[in-house]
Design a protein around this motif. Structure first.
Motif, PDB file in Angstrom:
ATOM      1  N   ARG A  97       0.823  -1.138  -0.069  1.00 23.56           N
ATOM      2  CA  ARG A  97       0.115   0.075  -0.083  1.00 23.56           C
ATOM      3  C   ARG A  97       0.716   1.255  -0.054  1.00 23.56           C
ATOM      4  O   ARG A  97       0.514   2.174  -0.406  1.00 23.56           O
ATOM      5  CB  ARG A  97      -0.864  -0.037   1.160  1.00 23.56           C
ATOM      6  N   ALA A  98       1.857   1.142   0.864  1.00 24.07           N
ATOM      7  CA  ALA A  98       2.839   2.462   0.705  1.00 24.07           C
ATOM      8  C   ALA A  98       3.400   2.722  -0.485  1.00 24.07           C
ATOM      9  O   ALA A  98       3.515   3.736  -1.172  1.00 24.07           O
ATOM     10  CB  ALA A  98       3.818   2.133   1.819  1.00 24.07           C
ATOM     11  N   LYS A  99       3.882   1.582  -1.240  1.00 24.31           N
ATOM     12  CA  LYS A  99       4.575   1.891  -2.677  1.00 24.31           C
ATOM     13  C   LYS A  99       3.471   2.366  -3.623  1.00 24.31           C
ATOM     14  O   LYS A  99       3.577   3.251  -4.530  1.00 24.31           O
ATOM     15  CB  LYS A  99       5.136   0.463  -3.256  1.00 24.31           C
ATOM     16  N   ASP A 100       2.128   1.844  -3.319  1.00 25.45           N
ATOM     17  CA  ASP A 100       1.110   2.445  -4.327  1.00 25.45           C
ATOM     18  C   ASP A 100       0.883   3.771  -4.126  1.00 25.45           C
ATOM     19  O   ASP A 100       0.499   4.859  -5.013  1.00 25.45           O
ATOM     20  CB  ASP A 100      -0.001   1.387  -4.209  1.00 25.45           C
ATOM     21  N   LEU A 101       0.884   3.999  -2.779  1.00 27.37           N
ATOM     22  CA  LEU A 101       0.769   5.703  -2.619  1.00 27.37           C
ATOM     23  C   LEU A 101       1.687   6.550  -3.199  1.00 27.37           C
ATOM     24  O   LEU A 101       1.479   7.667  -3.713  1.00 27.37           O
ATOM     25  CB  LEU A 101       0.513   5.678  -0.853  1.00 27.37           C
ATOM     26  N   VAL A 102       2.862   6.144  -2.799  1.00 32.07           N
ATOM     27  CA  VAL A 102       4.062   6.878  -3.466  1.00 32.07           C
ATOM     28  C   VAL A 102       4.175   6.857  -4.958  1.00 32.07           C
ATOM     29  O   VAL A 102       4.397   7.863  -5.456  1.00 32.07           O
ATOM     30  CB  VAL A 102       5.533   6.046  -3.129  1.00 32.07           C
ATOM     31  N   PHE A 103       3.735   5.664  -5.600  1.00 32.83           N
ATOM     32  CA  PHE A 103       3.619   5.823  -6.970  1.00 32.83           C
ATOM     33  C   PHE A 103       2.614   6.694  -7.683  1.00 32.83           C
ATOM     34  O   PHE A 103       2.769   7.438  -8.444  1.00 32.83           O
ATOM     35  CB  PHE A 103       3.250   4.378  -7.538  1.00 32.83           C
ATOM     36  N   GLY A 108       1.063  11.851 -10.013  1.00 33.30           N
ATOM     37  CA  GLY A 108       0.630  13.438  -9.771  1.00 33.30           C
ATOM     38  C   GLY A 108       1.595  14.421 -10.086  1.00 33.30           C
ATOM     39  O   GLY A 108       1.157  15.519 -10.597  1.00 33.30           O
ATOM     40  N   SER A 109       2.953  14.067  -9.899  1.00 35.20           N
ATOM     41  CA  SER A 109       3.778  15.112 -10.189  1.00 35.20           C
ATOM     42  C   SER A 109       3.995  15.525 -11.785  1.00 35.20           C
ATOM     43  O   SER A 109       4.474  16.381 -12.120  1.00 35.20           O
ATOM     44  CB  SER A 109       5.147  14.595  -9.517  1.00 35.20           C
ATOM     45  N   MET A 110       3.533  14.475 -12.625  1.00 35.21           N
ATOM     46  CA  MET A 110       3.379  14.743 -13.943  1.00 35.21           C
ATOM     47  C   MET A 110       2.628  15.661 -14.180  1.00 35.21           C
ATOM     48  O   MET A 110       2.789  16.481 -15.468  1.00 35.21           O
ATOM     49  CB  MET A 110       3.017  13.558 -14.621  1.00 35.21           C
ATOM     50  N   MET A 111       1.524  16.389 -13.487  1.00 32.22           N
ATOM     51  CA  MET A 111       0.670  17.376 -13.919  1.00 32.22           C
ATOM     52  C   MET A 111       1.542  18.667 -13.417  1.00 32.22           C
ATOM     53  O   MET A 111       0.847  19.825 -13.775  1.00 32.22           O
ATOM     54  CB  MET A 111      -0.514  17.388 -13.143  1.00 32.22           C
ATOM     55  N   ILE A 112       2.355  18.575 -12.844  1.00 30.11           N
ATOM     56  CA  ILE A 112       3.100  20.171 -12.576  1.00 30.11           C
ATOM     57  C   ILE A 112       3.973  20.451 -13.564  1.00 30.11           C
ATOM     58  O   ILE A 112       5.030  19.833 -14.093  1.00 30.11           O
ATOM     59  CB  ILE A 112       3.872  19.671 -11.466  1.00 30.11           C
ATOM     60  N   PRO A 113       3.955  21.634 -14.219  1.00 27.29           N
ATOM     61  CA  PRO A 113       4.800  22.244 -15.373  1.00 27.29           C
ATOM     62  C   PRO A 113       6.054  22.620 -14.846  1.00 27.29           C
ATOM     63  O   PRO A 113       6.254  23.023 -13.762  1.00 27.29           O
ATOM     64  CB  PRO A 113       3.828  23.388 -15.954  1.00 27.29           C
ATOM     65  N   PHE A 114       6.948  22.316 -15.814  1.00 24.11           N
ATOM     66  CA  PHE A 114       8.402  22.482 -15.541  1.00 24.11           C
ATOM     67  C   PHE A 114       8.583  23.992 -15.133  1.00 24.11           C
ATOM     68  O   PHE A 114       9.228  24.231 -14.467  1.00 24.11           O
ATOM     69  CB  PHE A 114       9.136  22.086 -16.771  1.00 24.11           C
ATOM     70  N   ALA A 115       7.878  24.738 -15.831  1.00 27.37           N
ATOM     71  CA  ALA A 115       7.966  26.162 -15.458  1.00 27.37           C
ATOM     72  C   ALA A 115       7.679  26.598 -14.174  1.00 27.37           C
ATOM     73  O   ALA A 115       8.307  27.526 -13.528  1.00 27.37           O
ATOM     74  CB  ALA A 115       7.063  26.952 -16.534  1.00 27.37           C
ATOM     75  N   ALA A 116       6.831  25.709 -13.585  1.00 29.53           N
ATOM     76  CA  ALA A 116       6.745  26.098 -12.012  1.00 29.53           C
ATOM     77  C   ALA A 116       7.919  25.528 -11.244  1.00 29.53           C
ATOM     78  O   ALA A 116       7.721  26.053  -9.918  1.00 29.53           O
ATOM     79  CB  ALA A 116       5.365  25.493 -11.438  1.00 29.53           C
ATOM     80  N   LEU A 117       8.632  24.634 -11.643  1.00 25.16           N
ATOM     81  CA  LEU A 117       9.619  24.232 -10.866  1.00 25.16           C
ATOM     82  C   LEU A 117      11.025  24.659 -11.254  1.00 25.16           C
ATOM     83  O   LEU A 117      12.048  24.475 -10.309  1.00 25.16           O
ATOM     84  CB  LEU A 117       9.855  22.607 -11.279  1.00 25.16           C
TER      85      LEU A 117
END
Length: 274
Positions: A97-103, A108-117
């Motif tokens: 379960r922990a690994k599934d949560l991390v995955f 979800g991090s794929m939705m963050i545009p690189f410009a914001a980082l």
């Protein structure tokens, strides 16, 4: 009616092929002409290829930029494949379960545009410059690190690992192989098509990367080919013949990698395991 349908199909395919091939033709032809001929719309090969080549190599730091791009792309590709495949293999083989949560967080991090980082990353590497000079600004590791272990590659390897026959893993454990031994001696050779597809995607992305190297690289001796070409185009009087020749040369390594791994790329994208 059947013949008319074929005529329409071939006509559409011919137009699509022309639209796809014409930019490459124009790019190659322009590299043999002068800047005046290029801006004038000349569509026939010229006689200035050798002159453009001599100017490109003599007045511009093209060779160093080529080597910088090659080193960065190869290092990024090799390290990304190793890290992402280990992560994807672990997420699929050792479930919890922990690994599934991390995955899920990773996806979800794929939705963050690189410009914001960009700004947080720049500040982080700027702070590292004093403590770890090899990780700071204007360093190759500073360019490589943010591109390693992307969420897409980890997801890609995890999905491909679903096709991996689990009985082979059990056989390897019975034979006394360690988990790393199973990964390197069984999993890695079996998933070569997946690695080929991932290698093409990663190499192309790193080779054509512009925004992050533009932020991190601050001296001409470390600039990559996309930065060099952008500088050539932003000069007061750009020589379009030289720019087109530089683009042609820049395109060749990517095309070579793709054609060499083409069969494996198709098989890897469809998820086949041999």
């Amino acid at each position: 009616m059947k013949n008319i349908g074929k005529i329409i199909t071939y006509l559409f395919l011919s137009i699509a092929a022309f639209v796809s091939i014409f930019p490459f033709y124009w790019m190659i032809v322009s590299s043999t002409n002068t800047s005046v001929d290029v801006t004038g719309g000349r569509m026939l090969p010229g006689t200035h290829l050798l002159q453009n080549w001599q100017t490109l190599m003599g007045q511009v730091n093209f060779g160093q930029s080529f080597m910088n791009s090659l080193q960065l792309s190869l290092a990024t590709t090799v390290l990304s494949l190793l890290i992402a495949s280990l992560a994807g293999y672990g997420f699929e083989i050792y479930k919890s379960r922990a690994k599934d949560l991390v995955f899920n967080i990773l996806l979800g991090s794929m939705m963050i545009p690189f410009a914001a980082l960009m700004i947080p990353l720049f500040r982080m590497f700027a702070n590292l410059s004093g403590t770890f000079p090899f990780l700071g600004l204007n360093t190759k590791m500073g360019v490589i690190l943010p591109g390693l272990a992307t969420a897409f590659l980890i997801f890609f390897f995890r999905q491909s690992t679903k096709m991996f026959p689990k009985d082979i893993l059990e056989a390897g454990r019975i034979d006394g192989l360690s988990e790393l031994g199973i990964f390197f001696k069984i999993y890695l050779p079996t998933m070569k098509t997946t690695y080929a597809a991932a290698a093409i995607i990663t190499f192309m992305g790193s080779w054509n990367s512009y925004l992050w190297p533009l932020i991190m690289i601050q001296t001409q001796d470390r600039q990559t080919l996309p930065l060099l070409i952008a500088n050539l185009g932003s000069s007061y009087a750009p020589d379009f013949g030289i720019i087109m020749l530089a683009i042609v040369i820049t395109t060749l390594p990517v095309a070579l990698v793709f054609f060499l791994l083409q069969k494996h790329f198709v098989a890897g994208m469809t998820g086949s395991v041999k």
